[in-house]
Design a protein around this motif. Structure first.
Motif, short mmCIF file in Angstrom:
data_model
loop_
_atom_site.label_atom_id
_atom_site.label_comp_id
_atom_site.label_asym_id
_atom_site.label_seq_id
_atom_site.Cartn_x
_atom_site.Cartn_y
_atom_site.Cartn_z
N ALA A 108 9.68 -3.77 -15.99
CA ALA A 108 8.73 -4.62 -16.72
C ALA A 108 7.30 -4.15 -16.46
N LYS A 109 7.01 -3.84 -15.20
CA LYS A 109 5.65 -3.37 -14.88
C LYS A 109 5.39 -2.01 -15.51
N VAL A 110 6.39 -1.14 -15.48
CA VAL A 110 6.21 0.20 -16.05
C VAL A 110 5.96 0.09 -17.56
N SER A 112 5.02 -9.42 -6.39
CA SER A 112 5.27 -10.45 -7.40
C SER A 112 4.08 -10.62 -8.36
N ASN A 113 3.03 -9.87 -8.14
CA ASN A 113 1.87 -9.95 -9.06
C ASN A 113 1.85 -8.78 -10.04
N THR A 114 1.26 -9.07 -11.21
CA THR A 114 0.79 -8.01 -12.11
C THR A 114 -0.70 -8.29 -12.27
N GLN A 116 2.88 0.91 3.93
CA GLN A 116 2.94 0.98 5.39
C GLN A 116 2.32 -0.22 6.09
N TYR A 117 1.81 -1.20 5.33
CA TYR A 117 1.03 -2.27 5.97
C TYR A 117 1.87 -3.15 6.90
N ASN A 118 3.18 -3.26 6.61
CA ASN A 118 4.03 -4.09 7.49
C ASN A 118 4.79 -3.25 8.52
N ASP A 153 8.92 4.34 -12.54
CA ASP A 153 9.42 3.22 -11.73
C ASP A 153 9.85 3.80 -10.38
N TYR A 154 9.00 3.59 -9.35
CA TYR A 154 9.29 4.24 -8.06
C TYR A 154 10.54 3.67 -7.40
N ARG A 155 10.94 2.46 -7.83
CA ARG A 155 12.13 1.87 -7.21
C ARG A 155 13.40 2.63 -7.61
N1 LIG Z 1 -10.29 1.26 0.07
C1 LIG Z 1 -10.75 0.08 -0.36
O1 LIG Z 1 -11.92 -0.26 -0.23
C2 LIG Z 1 -9.80 -0.86 -1.03
C3 LIG Z 1 -10.25 -2.00 -1.73
C4 LIG Z 1 -9.30 -2.80 -2.39
C5 LIG Z 1 -7.95 -2.49 -2.32
N2 LIG Z 1 -7.56 -1.40 -1.60
C6 LIG Z 1 -6.15 -1.00 -1.54
O2 LIG Z 1 -5.73 -0.77 -2.86
C7 LIG Z 1 -4.33 -1.04 -2.96
C8 LIG Z 1 -4.10 -2.00 -4.11
O3 LIG Z 1 -4.77 -3.24 -3.83
P1 LIG Z 1 -4.79 -4.40 -4.92
O4 LIG Z 1 -5.71 -5.42 -4.42
O5 LIG Z 1 -4.98 -3.83 -6.25
O6 LIG Z 1 -3.31 -4.97 -4.80
P2 LIG Z 1 -2.23 -5.01 -5.96
O7 LIG Z 1 -1.92 -3.59 -6.30
O8 LIG Z 1 -2.69 -5.92 -7.02
O9 LIG Z 1 -0.99 -5.69 -5.24
C9 LIG Z 1 -0.24 -5.04 -4.32
C10 LIG Z 1 0.91 -4.26 -5.01
O10 LIG Z 1 1.40 -3.28 -4.10
C11 LIG Z 1 2.68 -2.90 -4.53
N3 LIG Z 1 3.53 -2.58 -3.39
C12 LIG Z 1 3.90 -3.37 -2.37
N4 LIG Z 1 4.71 -2.70 -1.51
C13 LIG Z 1 4.84 -1.45 -2.02
C14 LIG Z 1 5.56 -0.28 -1.61
N5 LIG Z 1 6.29 -0.26 -0.50
N6 LIG Z 1 5.48 0.83 -2.38
C15 LIG Z 1 4.75 0.83 -3.53
N7 LIG Z 1 4.05 -0.25 -3.97
C16 LIG Z 1 4.11 -1.36 -3.22
C17 LIG Z 1 3.24 -4.08 -5.34
O11 LIG Z 1 3.44 -3.64 -6.67
P3 LIG Z 1 4.85 -3.01 -7.16
O12 LIG Z 1 5.58 -4.12 -7.79
O13 LIG Z 1 4.41 -1.95 -8.10
O14 LIG Z 1 5.56 -2.48 -5.94
C18 LIG Z 1 2.11 -5.10 -5.31
O15 LIG Z 1 2.00 -5.79 -6.53
C19 LIG Z 1 -3.90 -1.56 -1.60
O16 LIG Z 1 -3.39 -0.49 -0.85
C20 LIG Z 1 -5.20 -2.04 -0.99
O17 LIG Z 1 -5.17 -2.06 0.41
C21 LIG Z 1 -8.45 -0.59 -0.96
#
Ligand SMILES: NC(=O)c1ccc[n+]([C@@H]2O[C@H](COP(=O)([O-])OP(=O)(O)OC[C@H]3O[C@@H](n4cnc5c(N)ncnc54)[C@H](OP(=O)(O)O)[C@@H]3O)[C@@H](O)[C@H]2O)c1
Length: 333
Positions: free
Chosen positions: A182-184, A324-326, A249-251, A198-200
């Motif tokens: 759906a996201k793709v 769970s977000n788009t 890698q955050y968790n 779709d990386y999954r």
């Molecule tokens: N450097 C900076 O200043 C800065 C600022 C803001 C954000 N960021 C970084 O930018 C990235 C995106 O942030 P965002 O706020 O836009 O969040 P986001 O992408 O709206 O939400 C996080 C998404 O990460 C995906 N995800 C979770 N686990 C994953 C995994 N194991 N492999 C691949 N995808 C995974 C999920 O989408 P799927 O359904 O596609 O898996 C989830 O919807 C994050 O890494 C965040 O830390 C960095």
């Protein structure tokens, strides 16, 4: 005394955060002192970087304190003011989220113009996530006319903006990866990506090679891990990587391996550069002007996934980490 509520961190998560790591607490609504405003928060932001702040470790932002309200981006309406510059009724952006009422120095609030766009856009495409995408593609891994650009986390707040901004900056092809069909479908159907992965489904390197057989010139990395490895393999000579995040890698509870093909960076003369958006505030004026125009022209689309109520803010945050977000994940109070 009127009562308000706030979300506190009460335990440092090990691995994936649990509901029990947080508590919803009642507090008295404070009165503003000289130069202060009281804001009734309307929207609060949950963001991946907050996961890092739940750890004790030293980083570019201090950790959340145990037993205290967390903070983060929020938009709200001023309900009491002792600052002439920010009268009652102003809609403001500020940094005291995760609570219903915020008391702050008026100088720490930005009064928003909501005549053309809804206030919550300032937490997403017109705010920190949008600027992150722009800074990454303008200052860190600059996109040149005709480039092939790959964006991971492409259906999220930063990634969906990055793909569309890359196009506006002259990319000839934009490929995105996200979790699930759906996201793709949304990437190509709504955000103008040329191809979605779709990386999954796995086979990341093969899928990327199929989508961009000519190789990629710029990689906007939101994910790290396997995605970074696949991008290094696909990058052309002189390729650039904006290392924005590594959400895969955050968790992690222990050290994670680096990409085992990193040495390719030598022969390909790659540049891999990390960045933090707060160092690029100087680009905000330029970005706001360009983004507003792109929004008006329909060249920059954005959406929010909205969760209602402070009681559900922790669920919104946990959902964000699980995908769970788009678009931008927001909590509406
Ligand atoms: N450097 C900076 O200043 C800065 C600022 C803001 C954000 N960021 C970084 O930018 C990235 C995106 O942030 P965002 O706020 O836009 O969040 P986001 O992408 O709206 O939400 C996080 C998404 O990460 C995906 N995800 C979770 N686990 C994953 C995994 N194991 N492999 C691949 N995808 C995974 C999920 O989408 P799927 O359904 O596609 O898996 C989830 O919807 C994050 O890494 C965040 O830390 C960095």
């Amino acid at each position: 005394m009127p009562v308000s509520r706030e979300v506190r961190l009460v335990a440092r998560p090990q691995g994936e955060p649990q509901e029990s790591d947080f508590e919803l607490a009642e507090v008295e609504v404070p009165e503003p002192g000289d130069g202060q405003i009281l804001v009734r928060n309307d929207w609060i932001s949950v963001d991946p970087y907050m996961r890092g702040r739940m750890n004790e470790a030293k980083s570019y932002v201090p950790p959340f304190e145990l037993g205290e309200a967390m903070d983060g981006g929020a938009v709200g309406t001023v309900v009491a003011s002792r600052a002439e510059s920010v009268p009652v009724g102003s809609v403001v952006l500020h940094g005291l989220g995760w609570r219903e009422h915020a008391l702050l120095d008026a100088r720490k609030a930005r009064v928003l113009d909501t005549s053309a766009v809804p206030a919550e856009k300032y937490l997403g495409v017109l705010g920190m996530p949008g600027l992150t995408a722009y800074a990454g593609l303008v200052a860190i891994a600059p996109v040149k006319e005709g480039d092939v650009v790959f964006v991971s986390g492409a259906a999220g707040a930063v990634g969906s903006a990055a793909g569309q901004i890359a196009r506006q900056l002259g990319a000839a092809k934009v490929v995105g990866s996200a979790g699930g069909p759906a996201k793709v479908a949304k990437l190509t159907g709504e955000y103008g990506f040329d191809a979605g992965i779709d990386y999954r489904e796995g086979r990341l390197e093969e899928q990327l090679a199929e989508a961009a057989p000519e190789g990629i010139d710029v990689y906007f990395d939101n994910v790290g891990g396997d995605h970074l490895r696949a991008a290094i393999s696909a990058l052309n000579t002189g390729g650039r990587v904006a290392m924005c995040g590594a959400i895969s890698q955050y968790n992690a509870t222990g050290p994670v391996p680096g990409p085992d093909n990193l040495a390719l960076a030598v022969g390909k003369r790659l540049t891999l550069r990390g960045f933090i958006v707060s160092d690029h505030g100087d680009l905000m004026g330029e970005y706001a002007a360009r983004a507003s125009e792109w929004l008006r022209e329909g060249k920059l689309r954005s959406e929010e996934t909205v969760v209602d109520g402070l009681d559900n803010a922790v669920d919104a945050f946990l959902g964000l980490l699980r995908g769970s977000n788009t678009g931008k994940m927001l909590v509406r109070l």
